[in-house]
Motif scaffolding. Sequence first.
Motif, PDB file in Angstrom:
ATOM      1  N   GLY A   1       3.608  12.951  -9.959  1.00 25.72           N
ATOM      2  CA  GLY A   1       3.317  12.343 -11.095  1.00 25.72           C
ATOM      3  C   GLY A   1       2.391  13.222 -11.997  1.00 25.72           C
ATOM      4  N   ALA A   2       1.970  14.332 -11.403  1.00 26.10           N
ATOM      5  CA  ALA A   2       1.219  15.195 -12.133  1.00 26.10           C
ATOM      6  C   ALA A   2       1.761  15.790 -13.483  1.00 26.10           C
ATOM      7  N   LYS A   3       1.029  15.606 -14.472  1.00 32.21           N
ATOM      8  CA  LYS A   3       1.500  15.948 -15.945  1.00 32.21           C
ATOM      9  C   LYS A   3       1.728  17.521 -16.103  1.00 32.21           C
TER      10      LYS A   3
ATOM     11  N   VAL B   1      -2.818  20.148 -13.150  1.00 30.49           N
ATOM     12  CA  VAL B   1      -3.293  18.942 -12.616  1.00 30.49           C
ATOM     13  C   VAL B   1      -3.020  18.703 -11.161  1.00 30.49           C
ATOM     14  N   ARG B   2      -1.820  19.308 -10.851  1.00 29.43           N
ATOM     15  CA  ARG B   2      -1.268  19.376  -9.599  1.00 29.43           C
ATOM     16  C   ARG B   2      -2.416  20.396  -8.808  1.00 29.43           C
ATOM     17  N   GLU B   3      -2.498  21.358  -9.285  1.00 33.33           N
ATOM     18  CA  GLU B   3      -3.531  22.217  -8.624  1.00 33.33           C
ATOM     19  C   GLU B   3      -4.897  21.718  -8.420  1.00 33.33           C
ATOM     20  N   ALA B   4      -5.568  20.794  -9.293  1.00 31.39           N
ATOM     21  CA  ALA B   4      -6.785  20.301  -9.101  1.00 31.39           C
ATOM     22  C   ALA B   4      -6.699  19.248  -8.090  1.00 31.39           C
ATOM     23  N   ASP B   5      -5.660  18.412  -7.887  1.00 35.99           N
ATOM     24  CA  ASP B   5      -5.539  17.371  -6.879  1.00 35.99           C
ATOM     25  C   ASP B   5      -5.414  18.305  -5.427  1.00 35.99           C
ATOM     26  N   LEU B   6      -4.685  19.185  -5.406  1.00 35.96           N
ATOM     27  CA  LEU B   6      -4.533  19.944  -4.037  1.00 35.96           C
ATOM     28  C   LEU B   6      -5.918  20.607  -3.843  1.00 35.96           C
ATOM     29  N   ARG B   7      -6.557  20.780  -4.799  1.00 35.75           N
ATOM     30  CA  ARG B   7      -8.022  21.545  -4.380  1.00 35.75           C
ATOM     31  C   ARG B   7      -8.998  20.509  -3.750  1.00 35.75           C
ATOM     32  N   ALA B   8      -8.942  19.359  -4.625  1.00 37.09           N
ATOM     33  CA  ALA B   8      -9.656  18.352  -4.327  1.00 37.09           C
ATOM     34  C   ALA B   8      -9.669  17.872  -2.624  1.00 37.09           C
ATOM     35  N   ALA B   9      -8.121  17.618  -2.256  1.00 39.76           N
ATOM     36  CA  ALA B   9      -7.836  17.499  -1.111  1.00 39.76           C
ATOM     37  C   ALA B   9      -8.209  18.414  -0.084  1.00 39.76           C
ATOM     38  N   LEU B  10      -8.361  19.776  -0.277  1.00 36.83           N
ATOM     39  CA  LEU B  10      -8.717  20.821   0.499  1.00 36.83           C
ATOM     40  C   LEU B  10     -10.079  20.560   0.688  1.00 36.83           C
ATOM     41  N   GLU B  11     -10.972  20.613  -0.405  1.00 34.87           N
ATOM     42  CA  GLU B  11     -12.593  20.344  -0.375  1.00 34.87           C
ATOM     43  C   GLU B  11     -12.679  18.883   0.305  1.00 34.87           C
TER      44      GLU B  11
ATOM     45  N   GLY C   1       0.975  -1.924   1.055  1.00 34.19           N
ATOM     46  CA  GLY C   1       2.388  -2.029   1.862  1.00 34.19           C
ATOM     47  C   GLY C   1       3.379  -0.978   1.498  1.00 34.19           C
ATOM     48  N   ARG C   2       2.985   0.116   0.711  1.00 34.28           N
ATOM     49  CA  ARG C   2       4.096   1.227   0.401  1.00 34.28           C
ATOM     50  C   ARG C   2       3.230   2.359   0.873  1.00 34.28           C
ATOM     51  N   ASP C   3       4.238   3.487   0.809  1.00 37.71           N
ATOM     52  CA  ASP C   3       3.617   4.865   1.204  1.00 37.71           C
ATOM     53  C   ASP C   3       3.224   5.556   0.042  1.00 37.71           C
ATOM     54  N   GLU C   4       1.917   5.682  -0.145  1.00 36.23           N
ATOM     55  CA  GLU C   4       1.410   6.119  -1.463  1.00 36.23           C
ATOM     56  C   GLU C   4       0.995   7.577  -1.315  1.00 36.23           C
ATOM     57  N   HIS C   5       0.618   7.945  -0.398  1.00 39.88           N
ATOM     58  CA  HIS C   5       0.089   9.520  -0.141  1.00 39.88           C
ATOM     59  C   HIS C   5      -0.595  10.022  -1.317  1.00 39.88           C
ATOM     60  N   LEU C   6      -2.139   9.198  -1.449  1.00 40.17           N
ATOM     61  CA  LEU C   6      -3.012   9.466  -2.564  1.00 40.17           C
ATOM     62  C   LEU C   6      -3.852  10.566  -2.040  1.00 40.17           C
ATOM     63  N   VAL C   7      -4.501  11.355  -2.918  1.00 38.74           N
ATOM     64  CA  VAL C   7      -5.565  12.335  -2.571  1.00 38.74           C
ATOM     65  C   VAL C   7      -6.663  11.569  -1.525  1.00 38.74           C
ATOM     66  N   PRO C   8      -6.777  12.020  -0.647  1.00 35.20           N
ATOM     67  CA  PRO C   8      -7.978  11.724   0.220  1.00 35.20           C
ATOM     68  C   PRO C   8      -9.124  11.456  -0.497  1.00 35.20           C
ATOM     69  N   GLY C   9      -9.688  10.039  -0.351  1.00 35.67           N
ATOM     70  CA  GLY C   9     -10.877   9.502  -0.976  1.00 35.67           C
ATOM     71  C   GLY C   9     -10.651   8.650  -2.249  1.00 35.67           C
ATOM     72  N   ARG C  10      -9.366   8.584  -2.729  1.00 40.07           N
ATOM     73  CA  ARG C  10      -8.886   7.821  -3.647  1.00 40.07           C
ATOM     74  C   ARG C  10      -8.030   6.635  -3.352  1.00 40.07           C
ATOM     75  N   GLY C  11      -8.037   6.203  -2.067  1.00 34.79           N
ATOM     76  CA  GLY C  11      -7.675   4.943  -1.573  1.00 34.79           C
ATOM     77  C   GLY C  11      -8.650   4.328  -0.495  1.00 34.79           C
ATOM     78  N   THR C  12      -8.420   3.521   0.259  1.00 32.25           N
ATOM     79  CA  THR C  12      -9.275   2.630   1.038  1.00 32.25           C
ATOM     80  C   THR C  12      -9.189   3.138   2.680  1.00 32.25           C
ATOM     81  N   GLN C  13      -8.422   4.263   2.836  1.00 29.71           N
ATOM     82  CA  GLN C  13      -8.363   4.448   4.447  1.00 29.71           C
ATOM     83  C   GLN C  13      -9.706   5.348   4.615  1.00 29.71           C
ATOM     84  N   PRO C  14     -10.212   5.159   5.848  1.00 34.88           N
ATOM     85  CA  PRO C  14     -11.070   6.061   6.617  1.00 34.88           C
ATOM     86  C   PRO C  14     -11.065   7.674   6.846  1.00 34.88           C
ATOM     87  N   CYS C  15     -10.511   8.244   5.781  1.00 30.41           N
ATOM     88  CA  CYS C  15      -9.943   9.562   5.822  1.00 30.41           C
ATOM     89  C   CYS C  15     -11.162  10.281   6.524  1.00 30.41           C
TER      90      CYS C  15
END
Length: 268
Positions: free
Chosen positions: A238-240, A244-254, A200-214
């Motif tokens: 929240g990336a430390k 970590v930010r770069e890894a998340d953005l690479r994972a999203a692109l892949e 019920g909130r806007d999370e904007h998770l890396v695709p594959g880390r939630g429940t949506q049929p991305c």
Amino acid sequence: MTSRVPVLLSSSSVFPEPTAAAFQLAAALGYDGVEVMVWTDVVSQDAGALRGLSTHYGVPVLSVHAPCLLVTQRVWSPDPWQRLRKAAELAETLGAPTVVVHPPFTWQRDYARGFTEGLATVADRFSGLRFAVENMYPVRMAGRQFVPYVPGWDPTDTGYPSYTLDLSHCAASHSDPLDMADRMGAGLAHVHLGDGTGEGRDEHLVPGRGTQPCGELLSSLAGRGFTGAVAVEVATRGAKSRAVREADLRAALEFARQHLTAPSPVDA
């Protein structure tokens, strides 16, 4: 052979780093372009600065998100129509084919009253652009729910020529992205790729880390005749570390590339 759907990095995905970091990371990771979120960072408002970044990093601006957020209500002008026109001018100058726009807030009474007609007028003036109205979501606070948009959070209820489908917003509104895409039909012009858990909130998770049929949504785009772009819009504040930010953005692109090239049920 169909042309590849461009995968863009939204400059909002690098926040709290500045707009310039989006171009640097997009180039380093191999994104096809950048979506500029126009906000309080002056670089995001400046065509000359953005063109310079695009040229320096070799990454085009392929969409512009108009300043529709609560924190951007005074960017360029307090008048929402002026902000939209300025966003269109920015997109036109940079050669970006798409402007992302939100439905009006409830308190923007004059803007809301004439939104459909006014949007058509702006679209006529900037005939080379698609003004893609984004699906939003109800806000839930203290066990109560309210919709801060007029006439509602779902733009397909009104009907517009072009839409942006945001998967994180689908999660927040408890709506099915595939059904949403069906309702948008040929008007589906742009996708904001992010995941959510449906809390019920806007999370904007890396695709594959939630429940949506991305993945399913992405792989269905070819069968839908989609001619737009997919913009990765994930929260990395929240990336430390930059790593970590770069890894998340690479994972999203892949993730995006993997599923955009997968055969859809229509193609199989």
